[in-house]
Scaffold this active site. Sequence first.
Site, PDB file in Angstrom:
ATOM      1  N   HIS A 189      58.368  45.801  82.583  1.00 49.31           N
ATOM      2  CA  HIS A 189      59.180  45.363  81.496  1.00 49.31           C
ATOM      3  C   HIS A 189      59.719  43.930  81.838  1.00 49.31           C
ATOM      4  CE1 HIS A 189      62.195  48.135  83.045  1.00 49.31           C
ATOM      5  NE2 HIS A 189      62.951  47.182  82.469  1.00 49.31           N
ATOM      6  N   CYS A 201      71.485  48.827  82.837  1.00 50.44           N
ATOM      7  CA  CYS A 201      70.489  48.140  83.717  1.00 50.44           C
ATOM      8  C   CYS A 201      70.462  46.613  83.167  1.00 50.44           C
ATOM      9  CB  CYS A 201      69.192  48.803  83.748  1.00 50.44           C
ATOM     10  SG  CYS A 201      68.178  48.705  82.023  1.00 50.44           S
TER      11      CYS A 201
END
Length: 700
Positions: free
Chosen positions: A65, A211
């Site tokens: 991603h 993250c």
Amino acid sequence: MSDMITADLVDLDLSADSKEAAARALAERMVSLGRVTDLEGFLADVAAREAQMPTGLDGGIGIPHCRSAHVTEPTLAFGRSAAGIDFGAPDGPADLIFLIAAPAGADDAHLTILSSLARQLMNSEFTDALRSAGDAETAAALIRGDEAATPATPAAEGAVSASQNTAAAPAAASAGTAAASTSTDASTSTDAGTSSDAAGRPFRIVAVTSCPTGIAHTYMAAESLENAGREAGVELVVETQGSAGFTRLDPEVIAAADGVIFAHDVPVRDKDRFAGKPTVDVGVKAGINRPAELIGEVRERAARGEATSGSAPSTPVERAGDAGEGYGTKLRKWLMSGVSYMVPFVAAGGLLIALGFAIGGYKVNKAPSVMDHFVWTQGDSWAALLFQIGVVSFGFLVPVLAGYIAYGMADRPGLVPGFVGGMIASTISAGFLGGLVAGLLAGGVVMAIQKINIPAAMRGIMPVVVIPLISSAIVGFLMFVVVGKPIASAQKGMTDWLNGLSGSNAILLGALLGLMMCFDLGGPVNKVAYTFATAGIAVSNPSDSAMKIMAAVMAAGMVPPLAMALATTVRGKLFTQTERENGKAAWVLGASFISEGAIPFAAADPLRVIPSSMVGGAVTGALSMAFGATLRAPHGGIFVVPLIGNPFLYLIAIAAGVCVTTALVVVLKGLRKPAGQATAGGTAPGAAAAAKEDRQPVAA
């Protein structure tokens, strides 16, 4: 959003044999639907994210991603592989691959929906349903959440909302008490029937997950922790600090908590809120892969009465819980923390000193203070002003180095003893080595104090009074009385050795420094060589040998990006369109001494680019030392050529290294098999991923 994934974005017979090929196959589907405008550019962004940390997860899942300027709207593509594809998960290859593409400026509603998918991936019933889906339309409907629910597929709690008129994401917990929405990122898992304390209430934990991308790992770690909390019978509340923003946990919830878990790869925002509680601090993947272990660990710390004094470490360098991360790795991160904060002082101070010498001549260091004598119309006065500002800036080098090494180890409580120890190192002429030792001592002392069980009444004054007082006194004693004199002697010995370098020894040192500068392109090895050079000129009157070393280091660091720029110009057909565009920028980056300009090329083809760069860097470093080129400025590239001794020969050294690297890259790329050319641009093989993970203090 019903159109975020359609049957056209599903491949139930994905035949790719590598993660790069899988990403390309799924990305091509996005391109065909107009969701991605530049295939190679998008794949380069996916590869860059993958290089930070593998995106494979336990349970046979791969989630490549990224955010990318080449994405027109948030999009999911799904592939199912019969053979399995290695995405770096500990338990083996992935058979379910989700390619998640988010525009650089995606709105909160879209990001929340993507986050809900990430949560649902932790639901085994959901993934089992995808494995058994018979056609692409069924798989797409399952992911959207509009497929009729079956006992094996709780789609009503599905991954993606089908409504286009609300920003709220559907519930993503698997058995129903966790909740997520755009209005709140806090989720709770409880089971008051077990694991109670003496007062009869469950053990309470607050957690934060985050993250860098904030799309997948953040929410998967939250879901995993919540599920483990239910199984353990504890009350667990998660604050997800993701791309869709975050809502702070209620202060009353934090105050009532018995322990804290941080599962993060970027600094936790407002971390002071959690001070004074037993804390487990790990990377975000640990929250996904071993949540039960983390819950057990925080309960053990609470039972022992451990608590953080002040804020716990907010940088990723104090992560004792990360599996496989030894003391050597943490030591390197601590040192790099100090160096990264020191470098701007080196650059500013060094350039100011060099400009002072360039304008006022080599006697400018004898000029009186500009406070006593400054004439606005005289160039010598301005030269003296620049020089004296630069000297003051250089005076911060050792204290900043020590202070931020301690900060990397113990967060803000380490700053005061670190700066004090660094200033003592400067005072006793212990120099750069003294700063390293002072920073490590300060961080270690603070970490030891933080492990002491402090009465609750005293915790408020610990970070502002007790820790600075005690740690500064201890570090000061050690620096003045115990280790200061031996370190000062070692610093003097190193300086004398540098001053004595000549002939073949100097040339070999130049070649070694050139190899180091080009090994990881801005990474730890590169920074060691650069710091070694700048430490030598970090005085008002550096030696000739120190200035030669600085010149060799900067020359070698310019070689990789300039060589890649030249290679894309003379043999453009060996590179992808994206690499040719990067080559244009690499001319400017290389000329400015920004080695990182070669990273896109090294990430795509490390086995050819990195060795070639190292050979060229070694040639340039050796020639620079042989030519006797000197440099007072620690940065600037070709823009500080007027400040270089023997500038013509210096430029020849750079040109020689660039030509060597260019020739090697062209030859090596020309020898590769044609099949490899199709996927060369936009991939990040494991060697590059490892190098890049060393270079960045945060990974997702």
